[in-house]
Design an enzyme around this catalytic site. Structure first.
Site, mmCIF file in Angstrom:
data_model
loop_
_atom_site.group_PDB
_atom_site.id
_atom_site.type_symbol
_atom_site.label_atom_id
_atom_site.label_comp_id
_atom_site.label_asym_id
_atom_site.label_seq_id
_atom_site.Cartn_x
_atom_site.Cartn_y
_atom_site.Cartn_z
ATOM 1 C CG ASN A 148 -1.770 1.209 1.338
ATOM 2 O OD1 ASN A 148 -1.867 1.994 0.394
ATOM 3 N ND2 ASN A 148 -2.417 1.388 2.484
ATOM 4 C CE LYS B 150 -0.385 3.452 4.569
ATOM 5 N NZ LYS B 150 -0.411 3.619 6.007
ATOM 6 C CG HIS C 50 -6.131 2.209 4.666
ATOM 7 N ND1 HIS C 50 -5.765 3.199 5.538
ATOM 8 C CD2 HIS C 50 -5.128 1.297 4.672
ATOM 9 C CE1 HIS C 50 -4.579 2.902 6.047
ATOM 10 N NE2 HIS C 50 -4.168 1.759 5.533
ATOM 11 C CD GLU D 95 -3.286 5.791 6.299
ATOM 12 O OE1 GLU D 95 -3.175 5.792 5.057
ATOM 13 O OE2 GLU D 95 -2.416 5.299 7.060
ATOM 14 C CD GLU E 222 -3.975 -2.113 7.029
ATOM 15 O OE1 GLU E 222 -2.810 -2.340 6.680
ATOM 16 O OE2 GLU E 222 -4.599 -1.110 6.670
ATOM 17 N N GLY F 172 1.905 2.584 10.767
ATOM 18 C CA GLY F 172 2.919 3.640 10.663
ATOM 19 C C GLY F 172 3.516 4.047 11.993
ATOM 20 C CB SER G 156 4.417 -1.348 12.308
ATOM 21 O OG SER G 156 4.045 0.015 12.434
#
Ligand code: PGA
Length: 254
Positions: A9, A11, A98, A100, A170, A176, A216
């Protein structure tokens, strides 16, 4: 037996030439170093899709995917990209829901479900993401939260539709942050998701659904994570921006 998938991914990273160079390096490394049947899926910004899909031709274990799509088939939605447009680039996958996008774009599980349906209609394989926040985990509400996300994002689908999904767990606190879920924590959740799939559909569906871990994930923790019985691969953010690191994660399944 269900397969294994390592998905990247990217991003909102990689300008056009840099993305091409990164993907070409990945293909070279995968070609010479990956010996297993695991599938690699590189999900990238829309601008890269067609070029990457062209580069992936002739590499049956390498696919390309988008990171989002719009919920409508087409129309007056300035600046948006439809599932059919993504499919027409040669891409095979799309990440949906996702955390985000849920956070910064206000995407609800109901919207994620709509997007999933339109993606399936356009023969894309959706990778549907779910995950709990740090606060939900601290309050021991992760199972309740994931159950609700499954109920609203994926479980409204019928069996035929659901059978084409990949689910990515996730935990938001691990994305991250360099704070990976332990292999035991991730396995607990993956087992729970599989049980919920068996309850909603049946045991065969639960046994056949690919469940990815994301958050991560790096070459050094991927070995333990991927050896858990209910984890079928990973969704890799930061480490997928480096060909060496990413392919080392893909190689865990050699
Ligand atoms: P990360 O991102 O690997 O950088 O934690 C994973 C993701 O958000 O898909």
């Amino acid at each position: 037996m269900r397969g294994k998938i390592i998905a990247a991914n990217w991003k909102m990273n990689m300008k056009y030439p840099a993305g091409l160079a990164l993907f070409s390096d990945m293909i070279d490394m995968i070609h010479t170093e990956v010996t297993g049947p695991q599938q690699t899926v590189v999900c990238c910004p829309f601008i890269h899709l067609h070029a990457l899909a062209q580069l992936a031709i002739g590499h049956p274990t390498i696919s390309v995917g988008a990171e989002n799509c719009h919920e409508a088939e087409s129309g007056a939605f300035t600046g948006e990209i439809s599932a059919g447009m993504i499919r027409s680039t040669g891409a095979d996958y799309v990440i949906l829901g996702h955390s985000e996008r849920r956070k910064y774009n206000g995407e609800t599980s109901a919207l994620v479900c709509k997007k999933t349906e339109i993606a399936l209609k356009n023969t894309l394989n959706p990778i549907v993401c779910i995950g709990e926040t740090k606060e939900e985990r601290a309050a021991n509400r992760q199972f309740e939260c994931l159950k609700r996300q499954l109920d609203d994002s994926a479980f409204p689908l019928d069996s035929n539709q659901f059978s084409k999904l990949v689910i990515a767990y996730e935990p938001i606190w691990a994305i991250g942050t360099s704070q990976t879920a332990s292999a035991a924590q991730a396995q607990d959740i993956h087992r729970f998701i599989r049980q919920e799939i068996a309850i909603r559909y049946d045991q065969e569906m639960a046994d056949n659904t690919l469940l990815l871990y994301g958050g991560s994930c790096k070459p050094d923790n991927a070995v333990e994570l991927f050896s858990q019985p209910d984890i079928d691969g990973g969704l890799i953010g930061g480490a997928s921006l480096n060909a060496r690191e990413f392919v080392d994660i893909v190689k865990v399944y050699n």
